[in-house]
Design an enzyme around this catalytic site. Sequence first.
Site, PDB file in Angstrom:
ATOM      1  N   LYS A 248       2.327   4.464 -13.197  1.00 24.19           N
ATOM      2  CA  LYS A 248       3.575   4.065 -13.846  1.00 24.19           C
ATOM      3  C   LYS A 248       4.655   5.132 -13.720  1.00 24.19           C
ATOM      4  O   LYS A 248       5.818   4.834 -13.404  1.00 24.19           O
ATOM      5  CB  LYS A 248       3.319   3.758 -15.324  1.00 24.19           C
ATOM      6  CG  LYS A 248       4.568   3.302 -16.090  1.00 24.19           C
ATOM      7  CD  LYS A 248       4.243   3.030 -17.541  1.00 24.19           C
ATOM      8  CE  LYS A 248       5.476   2.507 -18.289  1.00 24.19           C
ATOM      9  NZ  LYS A 248       6.615   3.450 -18.245  1.00 24.19           N
TER      10      LYS A 248
ATOM     11  N   ARG B 292      -4.805  -8.204  14.928  1.00 24.99           N
ATOM     12  CA  ARG B 292      -4.036  -8.228  16.182  1.00 24.99           C
ATOM     13  C   ARG B 292      -4.069  -9.611  16.839  1.00 24.99           C
ATOM     14  O   ARG B 292      -3.072 -10.066  17.392  1.00 24.99           O
ATOM     15  CB  ARG B 292      -4.587  -7.189  17.158  1.00 24.99           C
ATOM     16  CG  ARG B 292      -4.168  -5.777  16.862  1.00 24.99           C
ATOM     17  CD  ARG B 292      -4.321  -4.914  18.107  1.00 24.99           C
ATOM     18  NE  ARG B 292      -4.103  -3.508  17.842  1.00 24.99           N
ATOM     19  CZ  ARG B 292      -3.978  -2.586  18.800  1.00 24.99           C
ATOM     20  NH1 ARG B 292      -4.077  -2.950  20.063  1.00 24.99           N
ATOM     21  NH2 ARG B 292      -3.776  -1.316  18.496  1.00 24.99           N
TER      22      ARG B 292
ATOM     23  N   GLY C 177       0.804  -1.221   0.000  1.00 28.46           N
ATOM     24  CA  GLY C 177       0.000   0.000   0.000  1.00 28.46           C
ATOM     25  C   GLY C 177       0.830   1.260   0.000  1.00 28.46           C
ATOM     26  O   GLY C 177       0.375   2.314   0.452  1.00 28.46           O
TER      27      GLY C 177
ATOM     28  N   THR D 197       1.719   3.398  -2.214  1.00 23.17           N
ATOM     29  CA  THR D 197       1.331   4.575  -3.005  1.00 23.17           C
ATOM     30  C   THR D 197      -0.101   5.002  -2.706  1.00 23.17           C
ATOM     31  O   THR D 197      -0.672   5.817  -3.424  1.00 23.17           O
ATOM     32  CB  THR D 197       1.477   4.301  -4.516  1.00 23.17           C
ATOM     33  OG1 THR D 197       0.583   3.243  -4.895  1.00 23.17           O
ATOM     34  CG2 THR D 197       2.908   3.912  -4.857  1.00 23.17           C
ATOM     35  N   GLY D 198      -0.682   4.475  -1.626  1.00 31.53           N
ATOM     36  CA  GLY D 198      -2.036   4.838  -1.234  1.00 31.53           C
ATOM     37  C   GLY D 198      -2.088   6.123  -0.432  1.00 31.53           C
ATOM     38  O   GLY D 198      -1.084   6.830  -0.270  1.00 31.53           O
TER      39      GLY D 198
ATOM     40  N   LYS E  47      -9.342  -4.929  12.332  1.00 29.19           N
ATOM     41  CA  LYS E  47      -8.035  -4.713  12.948  1.00 29.19           C
ATOM     42  C   LYS E  47      -7.859  -5.587  14.190  1.00 29.19           C
ATOM     43  O   LYS E  47      -6.754  -6.068  14.474  1.00 29.19           O
ATOM     44  CB  LYS E  47      -7.846  -3.236  13.299  1.00 29.19           C
ATOM     45  CG  LYS E  47      -7.626  -2.349  12.086  1.00 29.19           C
ATOM     46  CD  LYS E  47      -7.326  -0.907  12.477  1.00 29.19           C
ATOM     47  CE  LYS E  47      -7.078  -0.033  11.261  1.00 29.19           C
ATOM     48  NZ  LYS E  47      -6.769   1.364  11.628  1.00 29.19           N
TER      49      LYS E  47
ATOM     50  N   ILE F 203      -2.259   6.932   2.744  1.00 30.12           N
ATOM     51  CA  ILE F 203      -1.333   7.111   3.872  1.00 30.12           C
ATOM     52  C   ILE F 203       0.019   6.484   3.583  1.00 30.12           C
ATOM     53  O   ILE F 203       1.054   6.948   4.070  1.00 30.12           O
ATOM     54  CB  ILE F 203      -1.945   6.550   5.180  1.00 30.12           C
ATOM     55  CG1 ILE F 203      -1.254   7.196   6.401  1.00 30.12           C
ATOM     56  CG2 ILE F 203      -1.858   5.030   5.256  1.00 30.12           C
ATOM     57  CD1 ILE F 203      -1.521   8.675   6.529  1.00 30.12           C
ATOM     58  N   GLY F 204       0.025   5.451   2.733  1.00 30.23           N
ATOM     59  CA  GLY F 204       1.278   4.777   2.418  1.00 30.23           C
ATOM     60  C   GLY F 204       2.289   5.683   1.762  1.00 30.23           C
ATOM     61  O   GLY F 204       3.501   5.558   2.002  1.00 30.23           O
TER      62      GLY F 204
END
Length: 317
Positions: free
Chosen positions: A50, A141, A14, A16-17, A137, A19-20
């Site tokens: 690209k 965990r 992730g 380029t998302g 989540k 938050i990533g």
Amino acid sequence: MATTFKPRNVLLFGATGNIGIYILDAILAVREEFDRIVIFTSQTTATLKKNLLDELRRTKKVEVIVGDLQDEDAVRKAYDGIDTIISALGRGAITLQIPLIRLADASPTVKWFLPSEYGTDIKYSPASAQEKPHQQKLAVRAVLENDVSELAYTYVVTGPYADMYVHFASNPEVGGWDVKSKKATLLGTDGNGPVSLTTMKDVGTLVRATLEHPSVAFKRALRVNSFTTTPSQIHAEFERQTGGQPWTDVRYTSLSRLREVESEAWKTEKPDATGFTLRRIWTEGGTLYDQRDNTLIGEPPLQTLVDVVAEEIRQSS
């Protein structure tokens, strides 16, 4: 794991998302500290982005692996030689991390996994276990804490993103500031309830600082943030930066009303229901701690409320 461990070969999901990209940017700012930085991305993203990926390869020596998250052979191959994995998968893909974690635990080289935890604390109080947005989540965990043997993990819990908190919401009743119209809705009866916020840029800074302090980060949640403020203080800063005159359309949404809006959103299956629940949690005080963990990871320099408001005004102009 020995406390002398230092991550040198990092793989990001992730990257380029939403938050990533901030996490990736923060890591690339200290590129010399790493031997390898690897992005695992989908064919769709590789096509749509690209130019960005080509630039990362050329100027930052980022390795880009194109594959399917659910292809175990592809993931296993991508893990070869990697010691640290950072996930920034979005909310809709959270449980896809579970097989990624199991493969990481079986890898002879992967030592540390940072799952996509950025945001609201899913174990803030006993009531947190019942919140609908937290269930995926919590499942991740459970695997990290109960089903893996050698793999270390860290939950980087940042609280709500300041950039999104100040932005006028799809439903005006759930808060935000509209700079062009000078309209605002403050959460809480009087807008004086404190909330701890983290800018999206600072999420990257805090993840990078976590990588630099593994000995204090293993097998725990780090509860970190940029600053603590109140809706009233945010509003005062918006007024200050827009000329100093009071905004004429300022409203308040009480906690009881926020709960009603949230309940109705879930009943009618509105896509924003998750966001409404999170805003109710924040207004209840679910971002506040006696002490934050920034000091454990070197107290990195972070953005301020002034920065957040200035950026929102810039984007609105």
